[in-house]
Design an enzyme around this catalytic site. Structure first.
Site, mmCIF file in Angstrom:
data_model
loop_
_atom_site.group_PDB
_atom_site.id
_atom_site.type_symbol
_atom_site.label_atom_id
_atom_site.label_comp_id
_atom_site.label_asym_id
_atom_site.label_seq_id
_atom_site.Cartn_x
_atom_site.Cartn_y
_atom_site.Cartn_z
ATOM 1 N N ARG A 160 -2.887 -3.482 9.943
ATOM 2 C CA ARG A 160 -3.698 -2.241 9.839
ATOM 3 C C ARG A 160 -4.244 -2.060 8.419
ATOM 4 O O ARG A 160 -5.324 -1.525 8.223
ATOM 5 C CB ARG A 160 -2.786 -1.065 10.225
ATOM 6 C CG ARG A 160 -3.413 0.306 10.259
ATOM 7 C CD ARG A 160 -2.492 1.321 10.964
ATOM 8 N NE ARG A 160 -1.070 1.051 10.755
ATOM 9 C CZ ARG A 160 -0.334 1.569 9.752
ATOM 10 N NH1 ARG A 160 -0.930 2.345 8.877
ATOM 11 N NH2 ARG A 160 0.948 1.299 9.608
ATOM 12 N N SER A 161 -3.472 -2.528 7.435
ATOM 13 C CA SER A 161 -3.907 -2.326 6.036
ATOM 14 C C SER A 161 -4.654 -3.515 5.465
ATOM 15 O O SER A 161 -5.102 -3.475 4.318
ATOM 16 C CB SER A 161 -2.673 -2.036 5.163
ATOM 17 O OG SER A 161 -2.030 -0.868 5.604
ATOM 18 N N HIS A 214 14.305 12.508 -8.073
ATOM 19 C CA HIS A 214 15.556 13.042 -7.515
ATOM 20 C C HIS A 214 16.411 13.623 -8.642
ATOM 21 O O HIS A 214 16.390 13.112 -9.774
ATOM 22 C CB HIS A 214 16.384 11.911 -6.884
ATOM 23 C CG HIS A 214 15.892 11.390 -5.575
ATOM 24 N ND1 HIS A 214 14.898 11.981 -4.821
ATOM 25 C CD2 HIS A 214 16.291 10.297 -4.885
ATOM 26 C CE1 HIS A 214 14.707 11.284 -3.716
ATOM 27 N NE2 HIS A 214 15.536 10.233 -3.727
ATOM 28 N N CYS A 265 17.915 4.733 -3.738
ATOM 29 C CA CYS A 265 17.510 5.400 -4.974
ATOM 30 C C CYS A 265 18.623 6.294 -5.533
ATOM 31 O O CYS A 265 18.929 6.250 -6.729
ATOM 32 C CB CYS A 265 16.245 6.205 -4.754
ATOM 33 S SG CYS A 265 16.214 7.074 -3.185
ATOM 34 N N VAL A 290 6.091 2.873 -3.103
ATOM 35 C CA VAL A 290 6.864 1.921 -3.926
ATOM 36 C C VAL A 290 6.019 0.689 -4.223
ATOM 37 O O VAL A 290 6.014 0.174 -5.342
ATOM 38 C CB VAL A 290 8.188 1.545 -3.230
ATOM 39 C CG1 VAL A 290 8.926 0.461 -4.003
ATOM 40 C CG2 VAL A 290 9.070 2.778 -3.061
ATOM 41 N N THR A 334 0.819 -1.229 0.000
ATOM 42 C CA THR A 334 0.000 0.000 0.000
ATOM 43 C C THR A 334 0.848 1.273 0.000
ATOM 44 O O THR A 334 0.318 2.364 -0.059
ATOM 45 C CB THR A 334 -0.905 0.026 1.256
ATOM 46 O OG1 THR A 334 -0.051 -0.088 2.400
ATOM 47 C CG2 THR A 334 -1.888 -1.138 1.233
HETATM 48 C C1 2RA Z 1 15.244 9.185 0.633
HETATM 49 N N1 2RA Z 1 16.680 7.515 -0.392
HETATM 50 O O1 2RA Z 1 15.096 9.711 -0.473
HETATM 51 C C2 2RA Z 1 15.852 7.805 0.770
HETATM 52 C C3 2RA Z 1 14.810 6.765 1.027
HETATM 53 N N2 2RA Z 1 14.340 6.142 -0.115
HETATM 54 O O2 2RA Z 1 14.914 9.718 1.698
#
Ligand code: 2RA
Length: 351
Positions: free
Chosen positions: A39-40, A241, A128, A14, A11
């Site tokens: 909970r989900s 990002h 990431c 990701v 949920t």
């Molecule tokens: C962030 N890389 O962006 C870490 C967690 N995915 O906070």
């Protein structure tokens, strides 16, 4: 062959992307089980044009499962990875819990696919920021070894989860309305603000997020002494990002040659229109697979230096897509079973 797959953390941001990608990429599924906390349980989640009911994770939740895609946080992974492995599944874990364990492969399919062969039921999905940087710079490293990387990141709210993405919108509206913005996902407002990543700091003054880029990149590239330094910043962007990367080689690396290499590199799309001053942006990188790379230029302070800029979807290639690509790799190479079990079966048939 088709596989019985379970998503742990179905949920979250990701988890939702994992479901979307499994459907989009038509991963060969014999069964899909969606798991989350008690909970989900009972919630409905979309899978293609179907909806699935979330089950509570528990001791029997992984029975008969071949592949687990886990993205429910480090403590959940530590709690359930051994249960899933004991049930015979391979766990592809998106948390940082096992990334630096020497017995656990840390895999970016465009960089070190063969590392996945040695798994014993657990494969770690890198952070990431590490994935996005690695996909962009490894093709250059393959031509001239990188001696040093200096990275500055501009990280979206999605890295802190779906609630943080929602909160930055609420904060923005509050500020526009002249009200005090709520702060739940971060200790301070993110809207119209930015701040150093708020993970714990070590004695050298580096936060955990920055040390992930240092240590994970060394492990994935197989260069333990690779010199890496990073400054990770949270910025008021929703789900992509961006990173400013400075590379030092042991010899000059022409920007033209670097661009040519990146134009045919897996998982990369070069975006640079110097006349229009148009380069990678989160609004272009969001929702797509490739890491956008541009502003590839000579470092004017170092003859063997190169500068580049990237934007990549944190939820997609930064997490869910990389995990699904690892699952596809295991299926394609027939590596779903742990290495020791594969060798036994090979020996058993007189291989
Ligand atoms: C962030 N890389 O962006 C870490 C967690 N995915 O906070």
């Amino acid at each position: 062959q088709s596989y019985r797959v379970a998503i742990l953390g179905a949920t979250g941001a990701v988890g939702t992307e994992l479901l979307q990608l499994l459907a989009e990429r038509q991963f060969p599924l014999a069964e899909l089980r969606v798991l989350a906390s008690e909970r989900s349980a009972g919630k409905r989640v979309a899978f293609g044009d179907e909806t699935l009911t979330v089950e509570a994770v528990g001791d029997r939740a992984f029975d008969d499962i071949d592949i687990v895609l886990a993205s429910a946080g480090g403590s959940r992974s530590k709690q359930w990875a051994s249960v899933a492995k004991a049930a015979g599944a391979v766990v592809i874990d998106n948390s940082s819990a096992f990334r630096m364990d020497p017995t656990v492969p840390l895999v970016v399919p465009e960089i070190n696919p063969d590392a996945a062969a040695d798994h014993e039921g657990l494969i770690a999905n890198p952070n990431c920021t590490t994935i996005l940087m690695g996909v962009a710079v490894y093709p250059l490293h393959q031509v001239h070894p990188i001696r040093r990387i200096i990275a500055a990141t501009y990280q979206s709210a999605s890295g802190a989860g779906a609630m943080a993405m929602e909160e930055v919108k609420v904060q923005t509206q509050a500020i526009l309305d002249g009200k005090t913005p709520p702060t739940n996902s971060f200790p301070y407002p993110l809207a119209f603000n930015l701040f150093p990543h708020n993970t714990p700091l070590n004695e050298a003054g580096y936060c955990e997020e920055e040390m992930k880029m240092v240590n994970e990149t060394r492990k994935i590239f197989g260069v333990p002494d690779l010199r890496v330094s990073a400054t990770c910043i949270r910025v008021p962007v929703l789900r992509a990002h961006s990173e400013a990367i400075n590379l030092e080689f042991d010899q000059p690396f022409s920007p033209h040659k670097a661009k040519e290499i990146l134009q045919s590199a897996p998982g990369v799309q070069v975006v640079e229109d110097w006349q229009a001053n148009y380069f990678p942006m989160p609004i272009d990188a969001s929702g797509i697979d490739p890491v956008l790379v541009g502003r590839i230029r000579q470092d004017l302070s170092h003859p063997c230096g190169l500068e580049l800029w990237l934007s990549g979807d944190q939820v997609r290639k930064g997490a869910a897509l990389n995990a699904v690509q690892i699952a596809e790799l295991l299926a394609q190479r027939n590596w779903v079973k742990p290495a020791s079990q594969r060798q036994t079966s090979f020996a058993a048939v007189g291989g």
